[in-house]
Design a protein around this motif. Structure first.
Motif, mmCIF file in Angstrom:
data_model
loop_
_atom_site.group_PDB
_atom_site.id
_atom_site.type_symbol
_atom_site.label_atom_id
_atom_site.label_comp_id
_atom_site.label_asym_id
_atom_site.label_seq_id
_atom_site.Cartn_x
_atom_site.Cartn_y
_atom_site.Cartn_z
ATOM 1 N N VAL A 1 0.841 -1.214 0.000
ATOM 2 C CA VAL A 1 0.000 0.000 0.000
ATOM 3 C C VAL A 1 0.864 1.247 0.000
ATOM 4 C CG1 VAL A 1 -1.673 1.327 1.335
ATOM 5 C CG2 VAL A 1 -1.974 -1.151 1.068
ATOM 6 N N LEU A 2 1.933 1.236 0.794
ATOM 7 C CA LEU A 2 2.817 2.395 0.864
ATOM 8 C C LEU A 2 3.484 2.653 -0.482
ATOM 9 C CD1 LEU A 2 4.177 4.582 2.556
ATOM 10 C CD2 LEU A 2 5.930 2.910 3.202
ATOM 11 N N LEU A 3 3.935 1.583 -1.138
ATOM 12 C CA LEU A 3 4.562 1.740 -2.449
ATOM 13 C C LEU A 3 3.580 2.275 -3.483
ATOM 14 C CD1 LEU A 3 6.743 -1.516 -2.659
ATOM 15 C CD2 LEU A 3 7.544 0.847 -2.390
ATOM 16 N N ILE A 4 2.327 1.792 -3.439
ATOM 17 C CA ILE A 4 1.311 2.274 -4.379
ATOM 18 C C ILE A 4 1.063 3.764 -4.194
ATOM 19 C CG2 ILE A 4 -1.127 2.124 -5.004
ATOM 20 C CD1 ILE A 4 -0.983 -0.871 -4.461
ATOM 21 N N LEU B 1 1.748 9.371 -6.200
ATOM 22 C CA LEU B 1 2.206 10.745 -5.996
ATOM 23 C C LEU B 1 3.289 11.124 -7.015
ATOM 24 C CD1 LEU B 1 2.365 10.855 -2.083
ATOM 25 C CD2 LEU B 1 0.659 11.922 -3.577
ATOM 26 N N LEU B 2 4.225 10.200 -7.260
ATOM 27 C CA LEU B 2 5.271 10.465 -8.246
ATOM 28 C C LEU B 2 4.699 10.607 -9.658
ATOM 29 C CD1 LEU B 2 8.111 8.046 -7.031
ATOM 30 C CD2 LEU B 2 8.109 10.558 -6.950
ATOM 31 N N ALA B 3 3.703 9.774 -9.972
ATOM 32 C CA ALA B 3 3.096 9.834 -11.302
ATOM 33 C C ALA B 3 2.371 11.151 -11.526
ATOM 34 C CB ALA B 3 2.131 8.658 -11.481
ATOM 35 N N ILE B 4 1.648 11.609 -10.498
ATOM 36 C CA ILE B 4 0.933 12.889 -10.629
ATOM 37 C C ILE B 4 1.917 14.029 -10.849
ATOM 38 C CG2 ILE B 4 -0.501 14.551 -9.392
ATOM 39 C CD1 ILE B 4 -1.874 12.185 -8.020
#
Length: 345
Positions: free
Chosen positions: A174-177, A182-185
């Protein structure tokens, strides 16, 4: 008496022998390069003949349909039935540029190993009184099981987990997702506009190149050429310029017989079947215009009948080459759905 009998036998069997002639050079290509059982594959072969099979097939009603100058020969009479245990032949098409013919055989193999095709009897396929046998080289049908290195499917073993590790694993996932979202946005806000601008600029460049090339091709027919070799040279300059920009590779020093290979390498062998056919059509036109340019006063050009061998275009052949070239450009410029967001292949 014996001599007279030999003469009579020669006259009786000569027509049969004439129909067994095999073209001196048959160029063959397989798409895709590696095929497996159940794949839909395409085998293309090109050869030269002075017999106008294109016209004979139309007159004799041997054509099931015609699309963009390509004849689809009627094979509903069971011509390929004897190959059914090994493969299913779905269609056989034929196109023509001058005295160069291209046959395209679409089939689905059902057995692994060497697949041998029955010879293509042009007299029977075109319902003609004269013809030749086109012999196709065998193709290899590969085994998917051998490629994967397994003969049987093995069940998946369940993961071995220590007590309590389930919660830790799911928490990390869940943390990685969340971090990835956030990085993708963040990345999309910055790079999306740049990416779209680059793709738009690339598409505009391809469209302008195709537009200019099509206009130049049509302009060739409006000029009053002193010699057919001048028209052939003009056509090649237009098409080489188009291919230069389209595939980002210099084609001015590429020989006609290597055009298909160079384009295949430049695209990473990612063209679909229709685009492959367009490239083969362009290569055939280059071979024909090479003959017009360089075969003048050669021994071959002085063979009879003159209309079949002289280094000159047949009536209406210039218009036919230009029309085929316009269709080939349109096919190469067609944007494939799977690459619409990544530019052209």
């Amino acid at each position: 008496m014996r001599k007279g009998l030999l003469i009579i036998l020669a006259f009786l069997f000569f027509p049969l022998a004439a129909q067994e002639l095999v073209p001196s050079s048959v160029k063959q290509s397989l798409i895709p390069k590696e095929i497996y059982v159940g794949d839909t594959a395409q085998l293309s072969c090109s050869f030269h003949s002075d017999v106008d099979f294109y016209l004979l097939a139309q007159r004799a009603g041997a054509v099931s349909k015609m699309e963009g100058g390509v004849l689809y020969l009627d094979i509903s009479d069971g011509y390929f039935n004897q190959m059914e245990p090994r493969c299913t032949v779905s269609s056989l098409s034929m196109s023509q540029v001058g005295t160069t013919y291209t046959l395209v055989l679409r089939f689905i193999p059902w057995r692994t190993g060497s697949l041998e095709f029955i010879p293509l009897d042009m007299a029977r396929l075109c319902h003609a009184d004269t013809g030749m046998l086109v012999t196709l080289e065998p193709v290899q049908v590969l085994s998917l099981a051998k490629k994967l290195g397994t003969e049987t499917l093995r069940p998946v073993a369940p993961p071995i987990l220590l007590p309590g590790t389930n919660y830790i694993v799911w928490s990390i996932i869940v943390l990685l997702i969340v971090l990835l979202v956030l990085l993708a946005i963040f990345a999309m806000n910055f790079s999306s506009a740049i990416k779209r601008m680059i793709i738009f600029k690339e598409k505009m460049g391809y469209s302008y190149n195709a537009f200019i090339s099509r206009r130049k091709l049509r302009g060739l027919l409006k000029k009053d050429w002193e010699a057919d070799s001048d028209f052939a040279q003009g056509w090649q300059l237009v098409m080489r310029g188009y291919l230069n920009y389209r595939f980002n590779c210099s084609f001015f020093s590429v020989t006609s017989k290597d055009i298909f290979k160079i384009i295949t390498e430049a695209t990473g062998d990612m063209l679909d079947i229709e685009q492959e056919n367009a490239v083969l059509s362009v290569q055939a036109a280059f071979i024909r215009t090479d003959y017009i340019r360089y075969a003048k006063d050669s021994p071959d050009s002085r063979k009879l009948p003159a209309q079949d061998h002289e280094a000159a275009f047949n009536p209406g052949e210039k218009e036919s080459i230009v029309e085929l070239s316009l269709g080939d450009i349109a096919e190469l410029e067609r944007e494939r759905e799977e690459f619409k967001d990544y530019g052209r292949v």
